[in-house]
Write a protein that holds these residues in place. Structure first.
Motif: not given
Length: 154
Positions: A19-21, A25-27, A31-32, A39-40
């Motif tokens: 999640m931090g990465v 990277a995308v804000g 990010a979610e 993970f999928l």
């Protein structure tokens, strides 16, 4: 080759780091979504993993690729606007310096020949058919009309 740990344990161990990465990277806003996609994709590929020595790096690679996919998708999305500007559905023919007004002042056969050639993009043979004359006469009418227009417009 070692046995794969349960996927839930892998998720629990590396979720915060992934999640931090992705936030970097995308804000935060996107990010979610990327996290879930990461993970999928990892879950689908997990049974095929043969090398378990660096599962953290494997997950971070997937996350990085999902971030790239997100950036690409953002580049293809239309930008929302408050109001769409109204435009005419059919643009009128440009009439720079009164060209079409000058064409309208030509004698009838010359006017028709010029209009059929430049407005309708017809070849000389079809202009002749439309005017009811020979192709040579149509070519001559077009020539005379263009000569007169050059003289009037320059």
């Amino acid at each position: 080759m070692t046995a794969l740990p349960p996927f839930q344990r892998l998720l629990d161990e590396h979720a915060a780091e992934v999640m931090g990465v992705l936030r970097g990277a995308v804000g935060r806003a996107e990010a979610e979504d990327c996290f879930q996609e990461t993970f999928l994709a990892a879950l689908r590929a997990y049974p095929k993993v043969r090398d378990t020595s660096n599962l953290r790096g494997w997950l971070l690679t997937i996350a990085h690729r999902k971030a790239i996919d997100q950036h690409r998708a953002n580049g293809r999305r239309p930008t929302p606007v408050a109001e769409v500007e109204e435009t005419a559905s059919i643009d009128p023919l440009p009439d720079e310096n009164g060209v079409w007004a000058a064409v309208g002042a030509l004698p009838p056969k010359q006017r028709a020949a010029v209009a059929l050639r430049y407005a309708c993009d017809l070849p000389h043979a079809e202009i002749a058919t439309a005017l009811g004359c020979s192709p040579e006469a149509a070519r001559r009418s077009l020539h005379e009309g263009m000569k007169r227009l050059r003289k009037e417009l320059t």
